[in-house]
Design a protein around this motif. Structure first.
Motif, short mmCIF file in Angstrom:
data_model
loop_
_atom_site.label_atom_id
_atom_site.label_comp_id
_atom_site.label_asym_id
_atom_site.label_seq_id
_atom_site.Cartn_x
_atom_site.Cartn_y
_atom_site.Cartn_z
N HIS A 206 0.85 -1.18 0.00
CA HIS A 206 0.00 0.00 0.00
C HIS A 206 0.88 1.23 0.00
O HIS A 206 1.95 1.23 0.61
CB HIS A 206 -0.91 -0.02 1.23
N GLY A 207 0.47 2.26 -0.69
CA GLY A 207 1.28 3.47 -0.74
C GLY A 207 0.49 4.68 -0.27
O GLY A 207 -0.69 4.84 -0.58
N VAL A 208 1.14 5.53 0.55
CA VAL A 208 0.52 6.77 0.99
C VAL A 208 1.43 7.89 0.52
O VAL A 208 2.63 7.89 0.81
CB VAL A 208 0.38 6.81 2.52
N LEU A 209 0.87 8.84 -0.23
CA LEU A 209 1.68 9.93 -0.73
C LEU A 209 1.40 11.18 0.10
O LEU A 209 0.27 11.63 0.22
CB LEU A 209 1.34 10.18 -2.21
N LEU A 210 2.45 11.71 0.71
CA LEU A 210 2.33 12.92 1.52
C LEU A 210 2.91 14.11 0.77
O LEU A 210 3.92 13.99 0.10
CB LEU A 210 3.13 12.79 2.83
N ALA A 211 2.25 15.25 0.90
CA ALA A 211 2.84 16.49 0.41
C ALA A 211 2.49 17.60 1.39
O ALA A 211 1.33 17.76 1.74
CB ALA A 211 2.33 16.82 -0.99
N LEU A 212 3.48 18.33 1.85
CA LEU A 212 3.30 19.44 2.78
C LEU A 212 2.41 19.06 3.97
O LEU A 212 1.52 19.80 4.37
CB LEU A 212 2.72 20.65 2.07
N GLY A 213 2.65 17.87 4.50
CA GLY A 213 1.97 17.47 5.72
C GLY A 213 0.56 16.94 5.51
O GLY A 213 -0.17 16.75 6.48
N LYS A 214 0.14 16.76 4.24
CA LYS A 214 -1.21 16.25 4.01
C LYS A 214 -1.16 15.01 3.12
O LYS A 214 -0.24 14.85 2.32
CB LYS A 214 -2.05 17.32 3.29
N VAL A 215 -2.14 14.12 3.29
CA VAL A 215 -2.22 12.95 2.43
C VAL A 215 -2.79 13.36 1.07
O VAL A 215 -3.87 13.94 1.01
CB VAL A 215 -3.10 11.86 3.06
N VAL A 216 -2.03 13.10 0.03
CA VAL A 216 -2.50 13.44 -1.31
C VAL A 216 -3.17 12.22 -1.95
O VAL A 216 -4.16 12.34 -2.64
CB VAL A 216 -1.32 13.90 -2.19
N ALA A 217 -2.58 11.05 -1.66
CA ALA A 217 -3.17 9.84 -2.23
C ALA A 217 -2.89 8.68 -1.29
O ALA A 217 -1.86 8.64 -0.64
CB ALA A 217 -2.56 9.55 -3.60
N SER A 218 -3.83 7.76 -1.18
CA SER A 218 -3.64 6.55 -0.40
C SER A 218 -4.29 5.44 -1.17
O SER A 218 -5.50 5.38 -1.30
CB SER A 218 -4.29 6.73 0.98
N MET A 219 -3.49 4.57 -1.77
CA MET A 219 -4.04 3.53 -2.65
C MET A 219 -3.06 2.38 -2.74
O MET A 219 -1.91 2.51 -2.28
CB MET A 219 -4.31 4.12 -4.03
N PRO A 220 -3.48 1.25 -3.31
CA PRO A 220 -2.54 0.14 -3.49
C PRO A 220 -1.28 0.62 -4.20
O PRO A 220 -1.33 1.46 -5.10
CB PRO A 220 -3.31 -0.84 -4.37
N ALA A 221 -0.14 0.06 -3.76
CA ALA A 221 1.14 0.54 -4.26
C ALA A 221 1.22 0.46 -5.78
O ALA A 221 1.72 1.39 -6.43
CB ALA A 221 2.27 -0.25 -3.62
N ALA A 222 0.74 -0.63 -6.34
CA ALA A 222 0.84 -0.81 -7.78
C ALA A 222 0.10 0.30 -8.51
O ALA A 222 0.58 0.86 -9.50
CB ALA A 222 0.27 -2.17 -8.17
N GLN A 223 -1.05 0.65 -7.97
CA GLN A 223 -1.87 1.69 -8.59
C GLN A 223 -1.18 3.05 -8.52
O GLN A 223 -1.14 3.80 -9.49
CB GLN A 223 -3.20 1.75 -7.83
#
Lengths: 237, 303, 336
Positions: A206-223
């Protein structure tokens, strides 16, 4: 299962993490990626108790753990291999590993001995350097030592902070593969914080993408890996 | 030759005491990052307690143990009542700067010294009290000639070596010792490893207090005790730490012996008034040319 | 530019007000309190020297009493041996203390907290032995006695000839007022800003182009000059000796500084008053209880040490910082 709920943290009067939420599933590798200053390290330091959150919650296997002291977080089964391959340079390799299990020593002396032996199996290079001062190790060996120091406490959740930082790609690959094998074999949950998104997303579930302290995306890593627009916007490749 | 040997053995037993003081200071320094100027106040207080017990007819060793306990308890009390609450204040404006975070606890330790001295004055009326030695303090005679040392010198040197050995074994071989070293070297990694660094720090204060009390007991037969009689010893101990290297346990101990011999030889061959000037000069020279101490291994000072 | 003038004028006003108020109070109390006020004024200058050093630049000196001793001995030697007027001897002893402070500062600039603290404490403790070592010059254990003299002719209108205590107070007040004015200017000056930067973040200060070791040495010299004046005045009360400038003096300066507030000029004043008058207050408060001598003798020391530790644990900023906080809150309420 680790659940981050609306977590906000300020650091030196700067809001480093603002209202983030995500879940790290048991037995899976979850990676938190993002550029420098996205709040990744702050997030990990908050989970491990080094910083107190401003608001929000962290729930671990159903109990709230935000605000606990780091020494109690470890006892709850969460161990962190901190940023910069942090080990204690003046102690020997063996002492660094033993240090991670000291708190379990009184009740489980035999198991601690077994756990230390397992670490040497996992990273044979550490066994060769057992009695050397940790300060004399190479960067990769130090990272192995930092991970061993965390794993020797037999955690259910391993927090890894930028294990690839400053290391040669080959060694990064080796370390990441070792951790991911461990995850598959023992059901260890891993929360991997990385700036090197490509490597991290390769092994993560699973991947969570953070930018400037906020979650931008949270989805399966492959996606996440496949999403070119996100990659271009936040990771720059 | 006789004079030389006399000076040598006096220096040895004095050095052993300085080494203990230095050991006590380093134990707290490594754990809490401050020079505990209250230390000899703790030692003075426990020496008074011991002398009271002896005056009541108690056995020397009971008094000895009581002094140890008093020193240790005072150490724990200082940490829990003053140093810990102070740590919580680190958000206040005045403690925002690193230099003040260092300076304020040091001033607090001086305040504690003042409290202990005033209390001792109130309880024991500022009397100078003697305190016996467990063995004779007059020179041994060997074949009609008096030897350059007394049984008490040998007792002091022997006990101090036993304590140093025990401390170093404790730190290097036991789990608690490992926890202590880890907390001192890098408290963040230690905490992440599950070590309760706060309690470990308190333990450092406890051991330091007990060690300092022993030093106090060993000085008393020679000088008597008064509320401020140990101030100078503390300063010599501090100088020993700096000369040997504040971060190095063995360095500080060796520093103690160096100063023991120095002061003893100056006292015999020069005038005693020069002792402090000599210590001051040594201290300044070491700090200017080898700030990590003669035996300090680290490239720089800790802070 | 105008702003600078404004501040200087305001500081001048503060100093003038201080002078007048203390003088009026001094003239209306008995001789004992006059001499106590004189001591408080001297201690005030000494505490200022700590607040400049520690409060502004973050360097800690536990041996400020030793620097006072240098001022005191210089002043005594100049008056006794060279028969200088004290109006010349005091400024000259300021110079000698500043030179000593400069030398100490050269060492201090290379030392961080605990090292500096221990070294300065050692200096304060070693002082009596130095006085003994050079007994012929410094008078050994007994010290040197000085004749303070009587009011100069042209002052007889303000201070009567026969009151030694008021004369003492008057002289101390003149130097305290000047010190107050200079410190006020110092605290608001541009250099103070770079000193604070040095105190709060040394690497950043270095990046700003501040020469760290030179600046630290300068501050040490300036602070020592204040300590020197305080020492000279302290000695002029009659005796200069190891017992006058003992470690207890260094400690009470520190206590005054922390109790009042190490970063504030007002704090220095509050601290000095508390340190000097506390024994009197305790004596008065305890009088009805008829305590044993051994208790009353040590009670002031116990209470002042206790106050010092409690201040540090409860509010390290001292009384002045609490007052400022109260004032800010009051002003806030007023605006609402």
């Amino acid at each position: 299962m680790l659940e981050i709920k609306e977590l906000s943290v300020s650091y030196d009067s700067v809001q480093a993490v603002s209202g983030i939420s995500f879940v790290a599933e048991t037995g899976k590798i979850t990676t938190v990626i993002g550029a420098n200053g996205a709040g990744k390290t702050t997030l990990l330091r908050t989970i491990s108790g080094l910083i107190a959150p401003k608001s929000g919650g962290i729930s671990w296997n159903g109990s709230e753990i935000q605000g606990l002291r780091p020494e109690n977080i470890v006892r709850a089964g969460i161990a962190q291999a901190p940023e910069g391959h942090a080990v204690i340079a003046e102690l020997t390799v063996e002492e660094n590993i033993r240090m991670g299990a000291l708190f379990r020593l009184r009740k489980n002396r035999d198991d601690v001995r077994a756990a230390i032996a397992e670490m040497y199996e996992l990273f044979p290079r550490l066994a060769e350097r057992k009695n050397q001062k940790a300060g004399t190790l190479s960067g990769g060996e130090r990272q192995m030592l930092a991970i061993s120091r965390a794993l020797v406490s037999r955690p259910q959740l391993l927090l890894l902070d930028e294990p690839s930082l400053g290391l040669a790609p080959l060694i990064v690959e080796q370390i990441i593969q070792t951790v991911s094998a461990l995850c598959r074999e023992t059901g260890l949950t891993v929360l991997l914080v990385e700036q090197n998104a490509n490597t991290a997303l390769e092994v993560a579930d699973h991947g969570v993408l953070l930018a400037l302290g906020k979650v931008v995306a949270s989805m399966p890593a492959a996606q996440l890996r496949a999403d070119e627009s996100l990659r271009a916007a936040y990771l720059g490749y | 030759m006789q004079t030389f040997l006399n000076a040598f053995f006096t220096g040895g037993s004095r050095g052993a005491i300085y080494a203990l003081v230095a050991l006590g200071l380093v134990l707290v320094w490594r754990g809490a990052g401050l020079i505990n100027f209250a230390q000899m106040g703790q030692a003075m207080f426990s020496a008074y307690v011991a002398s009271t017990l002896i005056a009541q007819g108690k056995n020397y060793w009971i008094a000895f143990i009581a002094a140890l306990v008093v020193g240790a308890v005072l150490g724990a009390a200082i940490d829990i009542l003053v140093i810990r609450p102070l740590k919580k204040k680190s958000g206040s404006a005045i403690l925002n700067s690193p230099s003040m975070r260092e300076a304020i606890p040091v001033i607090a330790s001086l305040g504690i010294l003042g409290i202990l001295q005033a209390l001792a004055g109130m309880i024991w009326a500022g009397d100078e009290r003697g305190f016996p030695a467990p063995v004779s303090t007059s020179a041994i005679s060997l074949g009609g000639k008096s030897a350059p040392f007394t049984p008490f010198d040998l007792f002091v040197i022997g006990t101090v070596f036993a304590i140093l050995l025990a401390t170093s074994l404790f730190l290097s071989k036991t789990s608690v010792g490992l926890a202590m070293r880890a907390s001192a070297l890098n408290s963040e990694v230690a905490r992440l490893s599950g070590i309760r660094t706060r309690s470990i720090r308190t333990l450092g204060w406890v051991i330091s207090g007990a060690v300092a009390s022993i030093a106090g007991l060993f000085i008393t037969p020679a000088t008597n005790i008064a509320p401020n009689s140990l101030d100078l010893i503390l300063i010599v101990g501090f100088a020993a730490c700096v000369i040997g290297g504040l971060d190095s346990l063995m360095g500080s101990v060796l520093g103690g012996f160096i100063l023991g011999f120095t002061t003893s030889f100056i006292g015999v061959y020069d005038v005693p008034e020069d002792i402090f000037i000599a210590i001051f000069a040594m201290l300044i020279l070491v700090m200017l040319f080898r700030p990590q101490g003669i035996f300090g291994s680290k490239a720089g000072r800790r802070v | 530019m105008f702003k600078k003038m404004d501040t200087a004028l305001r500081n001048l006003g503060v100093a003038a007000l201080f002078f007048v108020v203390v003088l009026l109070v001094g003239k209306n109390v008995g001789p004992y309190n006059q001499s106590q006020i004189a001591v408080a004024l001297i201690i005030f200058i000494g505490v200022l020297s700590i607040n400049i050093l520690t409060g502004l630049s973050g360097q800690l000196s536990l041996g400020q009493g030793a620097l006072m001793a240098i001022g005191g001995y210089s002043c005594a030697l100049m008056i006794n041996n060279w028969h200088l007027s004290m109006w010349i001897a005091i400024p000259l002893s300021l110079v000698s203390a500043a030179i000593a402070g400069y030398l100490l500062g050269l060492v201090a600039a290379r030392l961080s907290g605990p090292y500096l603290a221990g070294t300065t404490l050692l200096l304060a403790l070693a002082l009596p032995t130095i006085a003994n070592r050079f007994e012929t010059v410094f008078g050994g254990e007994t010290g040197l006695s000085i004749d303070f003299g009587t009011p100069t002719q042209w002052l007889s209108g303000i201070v009567s000839q026969d009151s030694f205590e008021l004369w003492q107070l008057f002289v101390a007040l003149i130097f305290a007022t000047v010190s107050l004015f200079l410190t006020c200017n110092l605290f608001t000056s541009r250099s103070a800003r770079s000193w604070r930067a040095l105190r709060d973040h040394e690497p950043a200060a270095e990046l700003m182009g501040i020469n760290i070791s030179r600046t630290k040495t300068q501050i040490f010299a300036i602070s020592s000059a204040f300590a020197g004046v305080a020492g000279a005045l302290y000695g002029l009360r009659g005796l200069v000796g190891p017992s006058v400038f003992g470690i207890a003096l260094s400690l009470s300066l520190l206590t005054g500084s922390i109790l009042g507030g190490v970063r504030s000029i007002l704090g220095a004043g509050i601290g000095a008053v508390i340190v000097v008058f506390l024994p009197d207050w305790i004596g008065k408060a305890m009088h009805p209880f008829a305590l044993a001598d051994q208790l009353t003798n040590y009670l002031p020391a116990l209470l002042s040490s206790l106050l010092l530790v409690l201040t540090i644990v409860i509010n390290p900023g001292g009384i002045a910082s609490s007052l400022y906080a109260l004032a800010r809150r009051a002003r806030g309420n007023f605006k609402k």
